[in-house]
Design an enzyme around this catalytic site. Structure first.
Site, PDB file in Angstrom:
ATOM      1  N   HIS A 306       0.852  -1.193   0.000  1.00  0.00           N
ATOM      2  CA  HIS A 306       0.000   0.000   0.000  1.00  0.00           C
ATOM      3  C   HIS A 306       0.885   1.239   0.000  1.00  0.00           C
ATOM      4  CE1 HIS A 306      -3.193   2.805   1.100  1.00  0.00           C
ATOM      5  NE2 HIS A 306      -4.014   1.870   0.672  1.00  0.00           N
ATOM      6  N   ASP A 363      -8.050  -5.286  -0.215  1.00  0.00           N
ATOM      7  CA  ASP A 363      -8.470  -6.132  -1.341  1.00  0.00           C
ATOM      8  C   ASP A 363      -8.097  -7.594  -1.159  1.00  0.00           C
ATOM      9  OD1 ASP A 363      -7.598  -3.260  -3.008  1.00  0.00           O
ATOM     10  OD2 ASP A 363      -9.616  -4.096  -3.117  1.00  0.00           O
TER      11      ASP A 363
HETATM   12  C1  SDX Z   1      -6.153   0.022  -3.108  1.00  0.00           C
HETATM   13  O1  SDX Z   1      -4.298   4.508  -2.174  1.00  0.00           O
HETATM   14  C2  SDX Z   1      -5.282   3.873  -1.564  1.00  0.00           C
HETATM   15  O2  SDX Z   1      -5.699   4.214  -0.479  1.00  0.00           O
HETATM   16  C3  SDX Z   1      -5.843   2.695  -2.338  1.00  0.00           C
HETATM   17  C4  SDX Z   1      -6.876   1.875  -1.608  1.00  0.00           C
HETATM   18  C5  SDX Z   1      -8.134   2.668  -1.368  1.00  0.00           C
HETATM   19  O3  SDX Z   1      -8.883   2.321  -0.435  1.00  0.00           O
HETATM   20  O4  SDX Z   1      -8.431   3.578  -2.196  1.00  0.00           O
HETATM   21  O5  SDX Z   1      -6.367   1.438  -0.369  1.00  0.00           O
HETATM   22  C6  SDX Z   1      -7.303   0.666  -2.419  1.00  0.00           C
HETATM   23  O6  SDX Z   1      -5.882   0.351  -4.238  1.00  0.00           O
HETATM   24  C7  SDX Z   1      -5.310  -0.963  -2.342  1.00  0.00           C
HETATM   25  C8  SDX Z   1      -4.092  -1.491  -3.172  1.00  0.00           C
HETATM   26  C9  SDX Z   1      -4.593  -2.561  -4.134  1.00  0.00           C
HETATM   27  N1  SDX Z   1      -3.549  -2.934  -5.063  1.00  0.00           N
HETATM   28  C10 SDX Z   1      -2.890  -4.098  -4.948  1.00  0.00           C
HETATM   29  O7  SDX Z   1      -3.066  -4.906  -4.036  1.00  0.00           O
HETATM   30  C11 SDX Z   1      -1.906  -4.366  -6.088  1.00  0.00           C
HETATM   31  C12 SDX Z   1      -0.591  -4.908  -5.519  1.00  0.00           C
HETATM   32  N2  SDX Z   1       0.054  -3.841  -4.769  1.00  0.00           N
HETATM   33  C13 SDX Z   1       1.048  -3.061  -5.444  1.00  0.00           C
HETATM   34  O8  SDX Z   1       0.985  -2.954  -6.819  1.00  0.00           O
HETATM   35  C14 SDX Z   1       1.526  -1.838  -4.681  1.00  0.00           C
HETATM   36  O9  SDX Z   1       1.777  -2.245  -3.397  1.00  0.00           O
HETATM   37  C15 SDX Z   1       0.628  -0.605  -4.657  1.00  0.00           C
HETATM   38  C16 SDX Z   1       0.244  -0.178  -6.028  1.00  0.00           C
HETATM   39  C17 SDX Z   1      -0.600  -0.866  -3.859  1.00  0.00           C
HETATM   40  C18 SDX Z   1       1.416   0.507  -3.963  1.00  0.00           C
HETATM   41  O10 SDX Z   1       2.476   0.773  -4.786  1.00  0.00           O
HETATM   42  P1  SDX Z   1       3.542   1.945  -4.437  1.00  0.00           P
HETATM   43  O11 SDX Z   1       3.243   2.623  -3.168  1.00  0.00           O
HETATM   44  O12 SDX Z   1       3.683   2.785  -5.656  1.00  0.00           O
HETATM   45  O13 SDX Z   1       4.811   1.119  -4.147  1.00  0.00           O
HETATM   46  P2  SDX Z   1       5.829   0.730  -5.266  1.00  0.00           P
HETATM   47  O14 SDX Z   1       5.118   0.193  -6.455  1.00  0.00           O
HETATM   48  O15 SDX Z   1       6.763   1.878  -5.451  1.00  0.00           O
HETATM   49  O16 SDX Z   1       6.590  -0.502  -4.562  1.00  0.00           O
HETATM   50  C19 SDX Z   1       7.570  -0.242  -3.565  1.00  0.00           C
HETATM   51  C20 SDX Z   1       8.410  -1.514  -3.531  1.00  0.00           C
HETATM   52  C21 SDX Z   1       8.863  -1.951  -4.928  1.00  0.00           C
HETATM   53  O17 SDX Z   1      10.083  -2.687  -4.763  1.00  0.00           O
HETATM   54  P3  SDX Z   1      11.490  -1.896  -5.028  1.00  0.00           P
HETATM   55  O18 SDX Z   1      11.495  -1.569  -6.527  1.00  0.00           O
HETATM   56  O19 SDX Z   1      11.468  -0.660  -4.150  1.00  0.00           O
HETATM   57  O20 SDX Z   1      12.523  -2.910  -4.651  1.00  0.00           O
HETATM   58  O21 SDX Z   1       7.600  -2.597  -3.032  1.00  0.00           O
HETATM   59  C22 SDX Z   1       7.459  -3.581  -4.066  1.00  0.00           C
HETATM   60  C23 SDX Z   1       7.809  -2.918  -5.378  1.00  0.00           C
HETATM   61  O22 SDX Z   1       8.306  -3.867  -6.317  1.00  0.00           O
HETATM   62  N3  SDX Z   1       6.046  -4.000  -4.028  1.00  0.00           N
HETATM   63  C24 SDX Z   1       5.633  -5.245  -4.229  1.00  0.00           C
HETATM   64  C25 SDX Z   1       4.250  -5.198  -4.054  1.00  0.00           C
HETATM   65  N4  SDX Z   1       3.864  -3.949  -3.793  1.00  0.00           N
HETATM   66  C26 SDX Z   1       4.981  -3.199  -3.780  1.00  0.00           C
HETATM   67  N5  SDX Z   1       6.317  -6.388  -4.524  1.00  0.00           N
HETATM   68  C27 SDX Z   1       5.568  -7.511  -4.654  1.00  0.00           C
HETATM   69  N6  SDX Z   1       4.213  -7.551  -4.493  1.00  0.00           N
HETATM   70  C28 SDX Z   1       3.525  -6.415  -4.199  1.00  0.00           C
HETATM   71  N7  SDX Z   1       2.211  -6.460  -4.050  1.00  0.00           N
END
Ligand code: SDX
Length: 431
Positions: A306, A363
């Site tokens: 998140h 989710d």
């Molecule tokens: C919702 O914003 C909100 O409040 C949203 C929400 C709401 O109520 O409106 O809460 C609802 O959208 C919840 C999130 C649902 N999405 C997912 O579950 C999809 C999987 N999650 C990710 O794609 C990710 O965690 C996000 C999109 C939710 C957040 O992404 P960020 O904050 O942009 O973080 P990032 O992509 O920059 O990742 C930071 C690091 C990265 O690694 P590094 O490159 O720094 O080494 O964390 C890793 C990412 O690769 N990472 C993950 C991961 N999520 C982040 N690695 C593996 N699996 C994951 N799920």
């Protein structure tokens, strides 16, 4: 004494005010930065940028705190209903009994959808995704319910708000029924908001749908948990589109489109698809955790991570509890719940997930709850949109009422070609 941030650029010092929120969080006010220094900031994804000041929702991502108008989400999930929580978010206070009754009557009176809109639904291809249908139909509401000049602005707003809240639920059920070739079930005056939705989804002439109070409560909890989340992607879209002074239906339609994305509200559908794939591939969750860790693999663990929460999403904790309650009440077992539990256990012990502060978000469990109530998977994000609607409305209303509010228009850093002349066709070459 107002705190200041000191900035030194090319040997020149600048002071910028620091503003402090009511929970102590602080921000550097850069609204005069370009005028003072000629420079802008650069923050792709706005991870470090506050777009507004707000009184609606407070989140603490480090402590896993979520409050609507100051009230903790745990208390609202336990004690409130979705209609009451919607009133709280939109009006800033819990309604008196009289106010709640009046709001419920307006929701009932605006629950029907213009009969001509049914032609729209029946002409979408059967394979259309309900989120695409929903965003189109919400946008079409302005055409079917134009502004009446004789009404005051407040009357028009109140009517538009209750129309949206009430009809989004009716339209969601209609899109499902029509996509299955079933007759449309009308809302009933003697059913509550959530009971009406379940009845419109599942009532059939040959098998009356029995309203289960526990499932009605579960739907209320589901929608309360989704009702607002400060400046998430879809809310930011509603505020941005709304800042052009477009009508509320169009701004909400933009929010629905943003929520559709698998990285945002579409994750609840993506989680179930992921869990089902794990089950079909022998339920080896360790393989998927390893893939999520692998930088060369684009796979991400859906339902994990998140932008704000760097600990457990408080909503996921409540949602998980309700998954168990509903599955136990319905006396069903869902192998995907077992896989989800194992996946959560393995991931939370994995150094990569620990180092990246990756925890289950709302989710991760919400799809399992919806499955247990027989909601089809392609409707999951529609249910999220119904829940998030009062939050979108409250945030849009707050931005429209802000005297400082202006059209949102971010700047950029240009790294393209410097000035060059037009090349006549005769001098151009194929790549
Ligand atoms: C919702 O914003 C909100 O409040 C949203 C929400 C709401 O109520 O409106 O809460 C609802 O959208 C919840 C999130 C649902 N999405 C997912 O579950 C999809 C999987 N999650 C990710 O794609 C990710 O965690 C996000 C999109 C939710 C957040 O992404 P960020 O904050 O942009 O973080 P990032 O992509 O920059 O990742 C930071 C690091 C990265 O690694 P590094 O490159 O720094 O080494 O964390 C890793 C990412 O690769 N990472 C993950 C991961 N999520 C982040 N690695 C593996 N699996 C994951 N799920």
């Amino acid at each position: 004494m107002e705190e200041k941030a000191l900035l030194t650029i090319n040997g020149k010092n600048y002071e910028l005010p620091i503003i402090t929120g009511s929970e102590g969080e602080q921000a550097i006010d850069i609204s005069t930065l370009r005028k003072l220094t000629g420079l802008i900031t650069f923050d792709p994804g706005y991870a470090n940028t506050g777009s507004c000041i707000s009184t609606i929702t407070f989140m603490d991502g480090e402590k896993g705190v979520l409050r609507y108008r100051g009230i903790p989400i745990e208390q609202l999930a336990d004690k409130s209903t979705f209609v009451e929580t919607s009133y709280l978010l939109i009006n800033g206070k819990l309604p008196s009994q009289k106010e709640l009754n009046g709001f419920s009557v307006m929701l009932n009176d605006t629950s029907l959808v213009h009969e001509d809109m049914r032609h729209f639904f029946s002409n979408f291809p059967r394979s259309s995704h309900p989120m695409g249908i929903l965003s189109s139909m919400v946008n079409a509401l302005r055409a079917f319910y134009p502004e009446i000049p004789e009404r005051s602005e407040q009357e028009e707003l109140n009517l538009t708000v209750t129309r949206l809240l009430s009809k989004i639920r009716t339209m969601a059920a209609m899109s499902y029924r029509i996509s299955r070739g079933h007759s449309v079930v009308y809302p009933r005056h003697d059913y509550s908001y959530a009971a009406n939705f379940l009845n419109m989804m599942f009532e059939t002439p040959v098998r009356p749908y029995e309203i289960d109070p526990d499932l009605v409560k579960a739907m209320n909890v589901f929608w309360i948990l989704h009702a607002d989340h400060e400046q998430n992607c879809s809310t930011a879209a509603v505020r941005l589109v709304g800042s052009a002074r477009v009508n509320l239906y169009a701004a909400i339609s933009a929010g629905i489109c943003a929520l559709w994305g698998p990285l945002h509200g579409g994750a609840n559908q993506a989680v179930i698809e992921m869990l089902d794939e794990i089950r079909q591939n022998g339920s080896n969750v360790g393989t998927y955790v390893a893939r999520a860790r692998d930088k060369n693999d684009p796979f991400r663990l859906m339902g994990f991570g998140h932008r704000v929460y760097k600990t457990h999403d408080p909503r996921a904790i409540i949602m998980k509890k309700w998954c168990y309650k509903v599955i136990e009440k319905l006396n069903i077992s869902d192998p995907l719940l077992d896989i989800a539990m194992e996946l959560e256990e393995v991931a939370l012990k994995d150094p990569y997930f620990i180092d990246h502060n990756l925890y289950p978000n709302i989710d991760f469990y919400s799809g399992i709850l919806l499955r247990s109530i027989s909601i089809p998977i392609n409707m999951f994000t529609v249910l999220f949109a119904i829940g998030r609607l009062p939050g979108w409305i409250a945030q849009w209303k707050e931005s429209m009422e802000d005297p400082e509010w202006k059209i949102q228009r971010p700047r950029q850093v240009y790294i393209g070609l410097n000035e060059r002349d037009y090349i006549p066709m005769s001098e151009r070459k194929d790549k």
